[in-house]
Design a protein around this motif. Sequence first.
Motif, PDB file in Angstrom:
ATOM      1  N   THR A 169      48.896  56.333  26.429  1.00 16.27           N
ATOM      2  CA  THR A 169      48.793  55.303  25.410  1.00 16.27           C
ATOM      3  C   THR A 169      47.949  55.566  24.378  1.00 16.27           C
ATOM      4  O   THR A 169      46.684  55.172  24.627  1.00 16.27           O
ATOM      5  CB  THR A 169      48.772  53.895  26.327  1.00 16.27           C
ATOM      6  N   GLU A 210      41.795  51.008  36.212  1.00 12.79           N
ATOM      7  CA  GLU A 210      42.511  50.489  35.003  1.00 12.79           C
ATOM      8  C   GLU A 210      41.771  50.597  33.654  1.00 12.79           C
ATOM      9  O   GLU A 210      40.521  50.189  33.713  1.00 12.79           O
ATOM     10  CB  GLU A 210      42.271  49.035  35.476  1.00 12.79           C
ATOM     11  N   TYR A 232      46.846  47.110  25.866  1.00 13.74           N
ATOM     12  CA  TYR A 232      47.536  47.676  27.025  1.00 13.74           C
ATOM     13  C   TYR A 232      46.908  47.802  28.188  1.00 13.74           C
ATOM     14  O   TYR A 232      45.356  48.316  28.096  1.00 13.74           O
ATOM     15  CB  TYR A 232      48.631  48.856  26.800  1.00 13.74           C
ATOM     16  N   ASP A 233      47.027  47.453  29.410  1.00 15.38           N
ATOM     17  CA  ASP A 233      46.460  48.006  30.616  1.00 15.38           C
ATOM     18  C   ASP A 233      46.865  48.988  31.576  1.00 15.38           C
ATOM     19  O   ASP A 233      48.313  48.959  31.761  1.00 15.38           O
ATOM     20  CB  ASP A 233      46.234  46.615  31.643  1.00 15.38           C
ATOM     21  N   GLY A 269      51.191  52.908  35.627  1.00 15.06           N
ATOM     22  CA  GLY A 269      51.879  52.102  34.917  1.00 15.06           C
ATOM     23  C   GLY A 269      51.266  51.621  33.711  1.00 15.06           C
ATOM     24  O   GLY A 269      49.841  51.880  33.742  1.00 15.06           O
ATOM     25  N   GLN A 327      50.977  48.178  31.094  1.00 15.62           N
ATOM     26  CA  GLN A 327      51.485  46.819  30.739  1.00 15.62           C
ATOM     27  C   GLN A 327      50.854  46.301  29.474  1.00 15.62           C
ATOM     28  O   GLN A 327      49.487  46.356  29.758  1.00 15.62           O
ATOM     29  CB  GLN A 327      51.221  45.980  32.168  1.00 15.62           C
ATOM     30  N   ARG A 328      51.594  45.708  28.668  1.00 19.13           N
ATOM     31  CA  ARG A 328      50.913  44.875  27.745  1.00 19.13           C
ATOM     32  C   ARG A 328      50.155  43.591  28.131  1.00 19.13           C
ATOM     33  O   ARG A 328      50.791  42.892  28.789  1.00 19.13           O
ATOM     34  CB  ARG A 328      52.022  44.695  26.634  1.00 19.13           C
ATOM     35  N   ASP A 329      48.939  43.492  27.635  1.00 24.61           N
ATOM     36  CA  ASP A 329      48.024  42.208  27.815  1.00 24.61           C
ATOM     37  C   ASP A 329      48.201  41.258  26.797  1.00 24.61           C
ATOM     38  O   ASP A 329      48.023  41.334  25.633  1.00 24.61           O
ATOM     39  CB  ASP A 329      46.844  42.622  28.019  1.00 24.61           C
TER      40      ASP A 329
END
Length: 210
Positions: free
Chosen positions: A85, A103, A114-115, A127, A129-131
């Motif tokens: 990312t 993380e 993103y995390d 993975g 994931q958008r925060d």
Amino acid sequence: MKRNIVIATLTAAALATGGTVAAFAAGDDEAAETQRQTHTSAQAAANRDDDSADDRDDDASEDRSALSSGSLSAAEAIAAALKHTPGTALSVDLDDDAATAWEVTVVKADGTEYDVRIAPDSGKVLGAQRDTDDDNDADDRAEPAAVKGAQTDAREAALAAAHKGTVTEVGIDDDHGTVAWTAETMKDGKHSEWNVALDTGKVTQDRDDD
């Protein structure tokens, strides 16, 4: 008649003595109860201290467990996250969920955050994931602005702090009026906290660290 007087006198003396004994007995019971209450309070305080110490030991144990299960460093976790990312890394830490992953928080060029979770043993991306919880939060907007153009990025801060021990966390802090990277390290089972200057990369002991 005299005999009755003597008996009455002896009876009164016996009653008086019995009352005194009862009073002493009551006093002993009160003292014993006070001692029991004091002991109970002291024991409860000791148990609370033990619980706090156990919590700190558990945190250190989780970090040791995760780090011993693989060779991936904080700096390497950041590199892996940015490869997956692209953007600017704002922080990296061992996930609170049993410390089973790194993380990494990454903010992209468009401002989205993103995390990214990285396996500590293989560097595999688990993975991303958008925060969306705090997209409009002032602090979240300030962090990318603070590190934008900084000569020392999160990965370099992790590398600098690694000279003090095994890095378990890197983030941004401005508690003392000066924005800097903060890093937590572990060495010989002890956690320490450090500040890493954004411009020079100089590592100094955190003033709040015990």
